[in-house]
Design a protein around this motif. Sequence first.
Motif, PDB file in Angstrom:
ATOM      1  N   ALA A  11      77.670  55.851  23.305  1.00 19.12           N
ATOM      2  CA  ALA A  11      77.492  56.973  24.222  1.00 19.12           C
ATOM      3  C   ALA A  11      78.248  58.168  23.641  1.00 19.12           C
ATOM      4  O   ALA A  11      79.031  58.011  22.709  1.00 19.12           O
ATOM      5  N   HIS A  12      78.016  59.342  24.201  1.00 20.32           N
ATOM      6  CA  HIS A  12      78.711  60.541  23.709  1.00 20.32           C
ATOM      7  C   HIS A  12      80.046  60.716  24.425  1.00 20.32           C
ATOM      8  O   HIS A  12      81.025  61.134  23.825  1.00 20.32           O
ATOM      9  N   ALA A  13      80.025  60.429  25.722  1.00 24.52           N
ATOM     10  CA  ALA A  13      81.230  60.506  26.543  1.00 24.52           C
ATOM     11  C   ALA A  13      82.028  61.788  26.360  1.00 24.52           C
ATOM     12  O   ALA A  13      83.247  61.752  26.156  1.00 24.52           O
ATOM     13  N   PRO A  14      81.366  62.951  26.430  1.00 32.08           N
ATOM     14  CA  PRO A  14      82.150  64.190  26.381  1.00 32.08           C
ATOM     15  C   PRO A  14      83.105  64.213  27.571  1.00 32.08           C
ATOM     16  O   PRO A  14      82.803  63.633  28.610  1.00 32.08           O
ATOM     17  N   LEU A  15      84.235  64.879  27.391  1.00 35.84           N
ATOM     18  CA  LEU A  15      85.252  64.778  28.441  1.00 35.84           C
ATOM     19  C   LEU A  15      84.782  65.421  29.753  1.00 35.84           C
ATOM     20  O   LEU A  15      85.125  64.944  30.830  1.00 35.84           O
ATOM     21  N   GLU A  16      84.032  66.494  29.645  1.00 33.57           N
ATOM     22  CA  GLU A  16      83.441  67.050  30.865  1.00 33.57           C
ATOM     23  C   GLU A  16      82.210  66.216  31.188  1.00 33.57           C
ATOM     24  O   GLU A  16      81.229  66.222  30.434  1.00 33.57           O
ATOM     25  N   GLY A  76      88.002  64.206  34.447  1.00 31.22           N
ATOM     26  CA  GLY A  76      87.557  63.509  33.246  1.00 31.22           C
ATOM     27  C   GLY A  76      87.117  62.085  33.497  1.00 31.22           C
ATOM     28  O   GLY A  76      86.051  61.669  33.053  1.00 31.22           O
ATOM     29  N   CYS A  77      87.954  61.313  34.205  1.00 29.45           N
ATOM     30  CA  CYS A  77      87.613  59.898  34.404  1.00 29.45           C
ATOM     31  C   CYS A  77      87.720  59.457  35.856  1.00 29.45           C
ATOM     32  O   CYS A  77      87.048  58.533  36.276  1.00 29.45           O
ATOM     33  N   GLY A  78      88.580  60.085  36.606  1.00 27.46           N
ATOM     34  CA  GLY A  78      88.736  59.748  38.023  1.00 27.46           C
ATOM     35  C   GLY A  78      89.552  58.496  38.290  1.00 27.46           C
ATOM     36  O   GLY A  78      89.790  58.155  39.453  1.00 27.46           O
ATOM     37  N   VAL A  79      89.961  57.795  37.228  1.00 26.13           N
ATOM     38  CA  VAL A  79      90.684  56.538  37.437  1.00 26.13           C
ATOM     39  C   VAL A  79      92.021  56.502  36.692  1.00 26.13           C
ATOM     40  O   VAL A  79      92.605  55.433  36.505  1.00 26.13           O
ATOM     41  N   GLY A  80      92.493  57.642  36.272  1.00 23.26           N
ATOM     42  CA  GLY A  80      93.819  57.690  35.655  1.00 23.26           C
ATOM     43  C   GLY A  80      93.903  57.157  34.242  1.00 23.26           C
ATOM     44  O   GLY A  80      94.961  56.687  33.832  1.00 23.26           O
ATOM     45  N   CYS A  82      93.295  65.615  34.160  1.00 24.02           N
ATOM     46  CA  CYS A  82      93.639  66.354  35.382  1.00 24.02           C
ATOM     47  C   CYS A  82      95.148  66.467  35.580  1.00 24.02           C
ATOM     48  O   CYS A  82      95.606  66.667  36.702  1.00 24.02           O
ATOM     49  N   THR A  83      95.910  66.331  34.483  1.00 23.88           N
ATOM     50  CA  THR A  83      97.370  66.370  34.606  1.00 23.88           C
ATOM     51  C   THR A  83      97.871  67.706  35.159  1.00 23.88           C
ATOM     52  O   THR A  83      97.474  68.774  34.704  1.00 23.88           O
ATOM     53  N   SER A 117      99.488  60.223  24.289  1.00 26.40           N
ATOM     54  CA  SER A 117      98.541  59.125  24.140  1.00 26.40           C
ATOM     55  C   SER A 117      97.908  58.710  25.461  1.00 26.40           C
ATOM     56  O   SER A 117      96.971  57.918  25.487  1.00 26.40           O
ATOM     57  N   ASN A 118      98.404  59.240  26.567  1.00 29.82           N
ATOM     58  CA  ASN A 118      97.703  59.050  27.844  1.00 29.82           C
ATOM     59  C   ASN A 118      96.441  59.890  27.918  1.00 29.82           C
ATOM     60  O   ASN A 118      95.577  59.641  28.745  1.00 29.82           O
ATOM     61  N   HIS A 119      96.402  60.922  27.084  1.00 26.19           N
ATOM     62  CA  HIS A 119      95.341  61.927  27.198  1.00 26.19           C
ATOM     63  C   HIS A 119      94.194  61.637  26.241  1.00 26.19           C
ATOM     64  O   HIS A 119      94.406  61.105  25.162  1.00 26.19           O
ATOM     65  N   ILE A 120      93.014  62.060  26.651  1.00 25.09           N
ATOM     66  CA  ILE A 120      91.860  61.954  25.759  1.00 25.09           C
ATOM     67  C   ILE A 120      91.395  63.349  25.370  1.00 25.09           C
ATOM     68  O   ILE A 120      91.274  64.231  26.217  1.00 25.09           O
TER      69      ILE A 120
END
Lengths: 687, 153
Positions: A308-313, B37-41, B46-47, B127-130
């Motif tokens: 998948a691409h999974a862009p952050l937005e 970004g993920c909604g699950v931490g 969203c920091t 490293s918590n961040h993507i």
Amino acid sequence: MGLKPMGLDEKAKEILIYQPNPLVSVQSDGKILITVTKSEMGQGVRTSMPMILAEEMGVDPAIFILQQASPSSKYKGISLGTGGSTSLKTMWTPLRKAGLEVKDGLLRAAEIFFGVNRDQLSIRGSSVVTKDGRSVSFGDLVPIAVKLEPNKYLEPLKKVSSRNYLGKDRKRVDAPAIVNGSARYGIDMRPKALKFAAIKRPPVWGNTLKSFDATVTLSVPGVRRVEVITAGVAVVADNSYAAFLGREKLKVRWNSGPHTAFDSDDYQRQLTQNLESPGKVARKDGVYPEPHNDFKTIEATYSFPFHAHAPLEPMNATAHVTQTETHVWVGSQWPDAIVPLASKITSHPQEKVNVHVPLLGGGFGRRSAPDPALEVIELANILKTPVQIIWDRADDLRGGYYHPASIHGMSALLNPSKQEALYYSHKVSSPSILRSSNPKSPDLAVVNTELLGARDVPYGIDAVEISYHELPLHIPLWWWRAIQFVPNIYARECFIDEIALSLDRDPLEYRQSLLSKSIQDPALLERLMNVISIAKEKSNWPNPSRKNRALGVACMDYEGTTVVQVAEVSVSKKRFKIHKIYTVIDCGLVVNPLGVNAQVEGAIVWALSALKSQIHFKKGRVVEKNYKEYPVLRYSEMPEVNTTIVDSDRNPQGVGEPPVPCVIPAVLNAIARAGGPRYRSLPITKR
Amino acid sequence: MIDLNLNEKTFKIDAPDEMPLLWVLRDVLGMTGTKFGCGVGVCATCTILENGKAVMACQITLEKTKGNRYTTIEGLSKDGDHPVQKAWVQCDVAQCGYCQPGMIMEACSLLSEVSSPSESAINKAFSNHICRCGTYPRIKQAMSLLVNSGKKE
């Protein structure tokens, strides 16, 4: 007219606009507006494209005000489609031409203004000045310029003569807005009275809606409506939280379709069997040598998973459909494609369909698919009020448009006594991205596209056979950063190392010797030889910087951009660490070195992320639902980056994708050379 | 109705107690600088700062905000002249920029705890961040710029 109070509109009417070209306009208030015809997804087009125009016009790009283009017939011949690392390649000439045209118009206006000849005039700042020290601002020239006839005798573009901005580091134009939080992405669009919607989608492609019960959903505070659209059941609410919660409470039954047993592991096995199908031979050079006792055959099968691409937005789009007009705000890589499809949904003529393109929170190919825009337009057409459809990460990872799995059957016939390969064959077995994205694609285009990086193997081996073995798939497939080059170059460049190893040759020097024997385009071969020799020196090949490490190499030409990458890794107890990636890249004339470096860094992260993850299907459903299951490269895993950009006066070539493909084989080749296993299957889960 | 102490102002929020602060910020208050970004931490996009410390806004319900002080990217400085923002521009860190508000808030949290954090503390925090675009090397540069200027002071 005197009856009306002086409003903004009337003031605006007083501003004259000189627009010799759809890409640039000069206003009588002194503003210079540049239209950016490519979507900004981090690759830096909003920074680099104006640099090209500015260089030709003779002004500092900092004086420009940027406007993002919306699809319109006025951009004849210029596609707003952004992908394939083609932005600067395709916009180079149009931007230079626009710069030349606007400069010519302003100078002609200044000739009239001052009553002097062109040779007395030059551009300084945002003014035209005379040799005797007089000056007039661009804005003040506009009233004259608008009355000029277009110049039919505009001098043709010359070879780049000045490099005041080109080739010099230029910081991202949107950085100030990004760091203070005011930069607006699609997900940040907030038209008045906006509602938010989440879609309950079929869990398996081909399943259809049977029935649903929204009783509980409608009792969730903030949920306003529940509507059925093509994509599924839409829960419309005052905020995203209520929309997601309402969706969770929705009771939906689906009719099973034909794909409820689909399993990606089974499919990959079928892809392997499919290597035995006749396939379509795309290249056959020379003849398979007569058998000989001394000759040795080596074979290997490489596999590449679904991605998948999974862009952050996450995917999203916002729309407002009124009685007469359609507006959609979407971070799209291909806004042109949305217009005719939207027009069909809302029955508004295409000129009443307005696609607004904000910043993209990553694109990587995913955002060239029109699906998020079309589903929100369908919903907004029902609601007639502004609405945003927001995808959560599971929607995003399970929403299709994947880069497909592929299997690569490699074989070679070697003559060990002469340390040479006599025959090389690469069979690619995969579903076709091109056919999935456009079912009308002709077979020849399908084969050429699916074999990118495989068919164009540049090495001088007497007998070469490359074939494509298509296995159709029901799941929508789509373009992914560096497209088919990624799996094809991975298999090709790893297998070249396997050949080198079998022949007891140094893999880098072996590539040099294969290229020296090649009869392909001499310019391409020269570029490859050049980047390899630079990489050899930079990486101190074959000696790693520390004892327990090893180097691995891979090289390619990506449609005009030539890249070699060397990875330095260490292996201990089956775990490996990637310490350093050297890149040498020749991408033609460098517009913004700071941007090129960023793209190389990004390409490395993209490729290394692909080593870690895959998309699985079990019983027709996608297993992964978030970054936990679909891991990507993290900060602490980032290797050191050492990049060399080769100076060139060829026209600019692509940069975003070309440094992706070689990273994976360079790393895998290094792991094998460091005493680790020869990985022929991805992802590598044991680290 | 909950009083939310945000960017040195008090906002009266009429929303369910369980609503994550992320959606209060973005959809109720319309402050879109904090990203989803993920909604699950797991991605830290969203920091924001809670009493000066980095937290993920998707993991804090509105109810839990009581008695705490929050800072988002919008409240970091008036003119974008916070040292972290300046370092980020100077090192040209951002690519698409979507993860950067979260990264910047993380840097602020880390540097407020200790003016010159060790490499391993920096590694751990980020490293918590993507970041999908690949800005890690430039975050590293910006952090080393900030750490070095902190040492000089």
